[in-house]
Design an enzyme around this catalytic site. Structure first.
Site, PDB file in Angstrom:
ATOM      1  CE  LYS A  65      -4.157  -1.637   2.446  1.00 32.81           C
ATOM      2  NZ  LYS A  65      -5.028  -1.438   3.527  1.00 32.81           N
ATOM      3  CG  ASP A 101      -8.868   0.766   4.125  1.00 31.71           C
ATOM      4  OD1 ASP A 101      -9.401  -0.019   3.599  1.00 31.71           O
ATOM      5  OD2 ASP A 101      -7.378   0.504   4.227  1.00 31.71           O
ATOM      6  N   GLY A 125      -5.497   3.249  17.754  1.00 31.72           N
ATOM      7  CA  GLY A 125      -4.804   2.731  16.758  1.00 31.72           C
ATOM      8  C   GLY A 125      -3.995   3.621  15.776  1.00 31.72           C
ATOM      9  N   GLY A 127      -1.921   2.713  13.201  1.00 33.40           N
ATOM     10  CA  GLY A 127      -1.277   1.981  12.032  1.00 33.40           C
ATOM     11  C   GLY A 127      -1.747   2.343  10.765  1.00 33.40           C
ATOM     12  CB  THR A 150       3.887   2.897  19.744  1.00 35.90           C
ATOM     13  OG1 THR A 150       3.901   1.637  20.006  1.00 35.90           O
ATOM     14  CG2 THR A 150       5.142   3.390  19.982  1.00 35.90           C
ATOM     15  CB  ALA A 211     -10.929  -1.929  11.698  1.00 38.55           C
TER      16      ALA A 211
HETATM   17  P1  NAP Z   1      -1.034  -2.012  11.349  1.00 36.25           P
HETATM   18  O1  NAP Z   1      -0.522  -0.922  10.476  1.00 36.25           O
HETATM   19  O2  NAP Z   1      -0.048  -3.165  11.776  1.00 36.25           O
HETATM   20  O3  NAP Z   1      -1.149  -1.316  12.741  1.00 36.25           O
HETATM   21  C1  NAP Z   1      -1.616  -2.187  13.954  1.00 36.25           C
HETATM   22  C2  NAP Z   1      -2.217  -1.177  15.279  1.00 36.25           C
HETATM   23  O4  NAP Z   1      -2.747  -2.167  16.239  1.00 36.25           O
HETATM   24  C3  NAP Z   1      -1.072  -0.343  15.631  1.00 36.25           C
HETATM   25  O5  NAP Z   1      -1.884   1.093  15.976  1.00 36.25           O
HETATM   26  C4  NAP Z   1      -0.535  -1.251  17.031  1.00 36.25           C
HETATM   27  O6  NAP Z   1      -0.147  -0.358  17.807  1.00 36.25           O
HETATM   28  C5  NAP Z   1      -2.022  -1.750  17.357  1.00 36.25           C
HETATM   29  N1  NAP Z   1      -1.638  -3.016  18.030  1.00 36.25           N
HETATM   30  C6  NAP Z   1      -1.260  -4.070  17.553  1.00 36.25           C
HETATM   31  N2  NAP Z   1      -1.420  -5.283  18.698  1.00 36.25           N
HETATM   32  C7  NAP Z   1      -1.586  -4.253  19.682  1.00 36.25           C
HETATM   33  C8  NAP Z   1      -1.475  -4.838  21.309  1.00 36.25           C
HETATM   34  N3  NAP Z   1      -1.433  -6.048  21.831  1.00 36.25           N
HETATM   35  N4  NAP Z   1      -2.282  -3.659  21.948  1.00 36.25           N
HETATM   36  C9  NAP Z   1      -2.374  -2.634  21.679  1.00 36.25           C
HETATM   37  N5  NAP Z   1      -2.372  -2.079  20.433  1.00 36.25           N
HETATM   38  C10 NAP Z   1      -2.034  -3.132  19.333  1.00 36.25           C
HETATM   39  O7  NAP Z   1      -2.334  -2.736  10.981  1.00 36.25           O
HETATM   40  P2  NAP Z   1      -3.536  -2.246  10.327  1.00 36.25           P
HETATM   41  O8  NAP Z   1      -3.264  -2.317   8.662  1.00 36.25           O
HETATM   42  O9  NAP Z   1      -3.677  -0.845  10.775  1.00 36.25           O
HETATM   43  O10 NAP Z   1      -4.760  -2.900  10.709  1.00 36.25           O
HETATM   44  C11 NAP Z   1      -5.414  -2.883  12.080  1.00 36.25           C
HETATM   45  C12 NAP Z   1      -6.416  -3.925  12.268  1.00 36.25           C
HETATM   46  O11 NAP Z   1      -7.461  -3.116  11.421  1.00 36.25           O
HETATM   47  C13 NAP Z   1      -6.303  -5.415  11.792  1.00 36.25           C
HETATM   48  O12 NAP Z   1      -7.346  -5.909  12.448  1.00 36.25           O
HETATM   49  C14 NAP Z   1      -7.043  -5.313  10.191  1.00 36.25           C
HETATM   50  O13 NAP Z   1      -7.671  -6.589   9.911  1.00 36.25           O
HETATM   51  C15 NAP Z   1      -8.107  -4.278  10.401  1.00 36.25           C
HETATM   52  N6  NAP Z   1      -8.616  -3.454   9.034  1.00 36.25           N
HETATM   53  C16 NAP Z   1      -9.865  -3.952   8.853  1.00 36.25           C
HETATM   54  C17 NAP Z   1     -10.367  -3.234   7.691  1.00 36.25           C
HETATM   55  C18 NAP Z   1     -11.816  -3.341   7.331  1.00 36.25           C
HETATM   56  O14 NAP Z   1     -11.938  -2.896   5.972  1.00 36.25           O
HETATM   57  N7  NAP Z   1     -12.526  -3.842   8.123  1.00 36.25           N
HETATM   58  C19 NAP Z   1      -9.472  -2.311   6.735  1.00 36.25           C
HETATM   59  C20 NAP Z   1      -8.298  -2.275   7.255  1.00 36.25           C
HETATM   60  C21 NAP Z   1      -7.680  -2.718   8.481  1.00 36.25           C
HETATM   61  P3  NAP Z   1       1.640  -0.043  17.797  1.00 36.25           P
HETATM   62  O15 NAP Z   1       1.548   1.165  17.155  1.00 36.25           O
HETATM   63  O16 NAP Z   1       2.006   0.252  19.403  1.00 36.25           O
HETATM   64  O17 NAP Z   1       2.240  -1.252  17.556  1.00 36.25           O
END
Ligand code: NAP
Length: 267
Positions: A65, A101, A125, A127, A150, A211
């Site tokens: 991405k 998104d 979040g 990310g 973080t 999400a």
């Molecule tokens: P990402 O870029 O890897 O970001 C992950 C996020 O989760 C970061 O803010 C991270 O915090 C936090 N995190 C991970 N483990 C954690 C824990 N144990 N405790 C607290 N915070 C934690 O991932 P992403 O792409 O943003 O995706 C995040 C979620 O959204 C996933 O479940 C994904 O499947 C979902 N999603 C859904 C859709 C949809 O259309 N429904 C679209 C996109 C994503 P740190 O910064 O501290 O590591």
């Protein structure tokens, strides 16, 4: 025959093919949606090659991405988010990059009669999903508090998002009781039945979008329902990011009900 597809690695378990093919079937379109897994070093060739081959549109997922942003002509929102998840090849110039998104989250909330304009929103979040949702909510007129494990990442993101503030997760206890809208944009709740938000902060004037879509019913959504909040599961966001991509590519209203049914039958 129009060809659409998904670029990612891996893409084996993606729900995008059935989501989009349900739309083609419903509208009788001669189109197919296929998945591609290029090697990371080949991503630019893959996008330019798709353009040369006359592919109509591509979705882009992990890990491409951010790379895609540098290869296509991104829309302003995709540039600010820092990621492209949809590419449209229909124009005469370079392919256009979008991030659906953000709109996916907004349409998921609005579909459940949630007012975003003027809302006090909390995004958990910072990310990829957190960035998209935070910019989407701010552009729609919400004030946004971003809380992240973080904390410096939340503060950095908040510096880029209009009217936003950055926080650590411990501040959710005070932020959520004051909020109208809460979005979990972390992966917490996916692998284990845990919630990133203290249950006693949830309340019945709140709308909660998670999400996470596997599982559909997360601990956060169960506790939000118990508190009397409006709940919106992650499949709605997934649905509407696909609906938005379909509408960008085809200039037609998407058959939302058929796409929703195809998605939910696989979750
Ligand atoms: P990402 O870029 O890897 O970001 C992950 C996020 O989760 C970061 O803010 C991270 O915090 C936090 N995190 C991970 N483990 C954690 C824990 N144990 N405790 C607290 N915070 C934690 O991932 P992403 O792409 O943003 O995706 C995040 C979620 O959204 C996933 O479940 C994904 O499947 C979902 N999603 C859904 C859709 C949809 O259309 N429904 C679209 C996109 C994503 P740190 O910064 O501290 O590591």
């Amino acid at each position: 025959m129009d060809v659409y597809g998904l670029l990612g690695n891996p893409v084996g378990h993606s729900l995008s093919p059935p989501l989009h093919e349900a739309a083609y079937d419903e509208l009788g379109l001669e189109a197919r949606y296929v998945t591609f897994e290029p090697e990371p070093e080949d991503i630019a060739d893959a996008i330019h090659g798709a353009d040369a081959l006359g592919i109509a549109g591509l979705n882009v997922t992990i890990p491409f991405k951010q790379d895609a942003l540098k290869i296509v002509a991104p829309e302003d929102l995709a540039t600010r988010i820092g990621a492209v998840n949809t590419i449209d090849f229909s124009g005469s110039g370079p392919p256009t990059g979008y991030n659906t998104d953000a709109v996916g989250a907004l349409r998921a909330l609005r579909d459940h009669d949630v007012t975003v304009e003027g809302a006090r929103a909390v995004v958990v979040g910072a990310g990829g999903a957190g960035r998209a949702v935070a910019f989407g909510l701010a552009d729609a007129g919400a004030t946004v508090a971003i809380a992240n494990r973080t904390e410096p990442k939340a503060r950095e993101l908040a510096a880029d998002v209009p009217h936003a503030t950055g926080h650590g997760l411990t501040e959710l206890e005070t932020l959520v009781p004051e909020a109208d809208v809460l979005v979990n944009a972390t992966s917490v709740g996916m692998e284990e039945d845990v919630s990133p938000v203290p249950a006693d902060a949830l309340h019945d004037d709140l709308a909660v979008l998670d999400a996470v879509y596997q599982p559909l019913e997360t601990k956060l959504l169960r506790e939000a329902a118990t508190a009397g909040a409006t709940t919106v599961d992650g499949a709605w966001m997934l649905l509407y990011q696909g609906v938005e991509a379909f509408e960008i590519w085809t200039d037609r209203d998407a058959p939302v009900a058929a796409m929703n049914e195809a998605l939910r039958s696989r979750l």
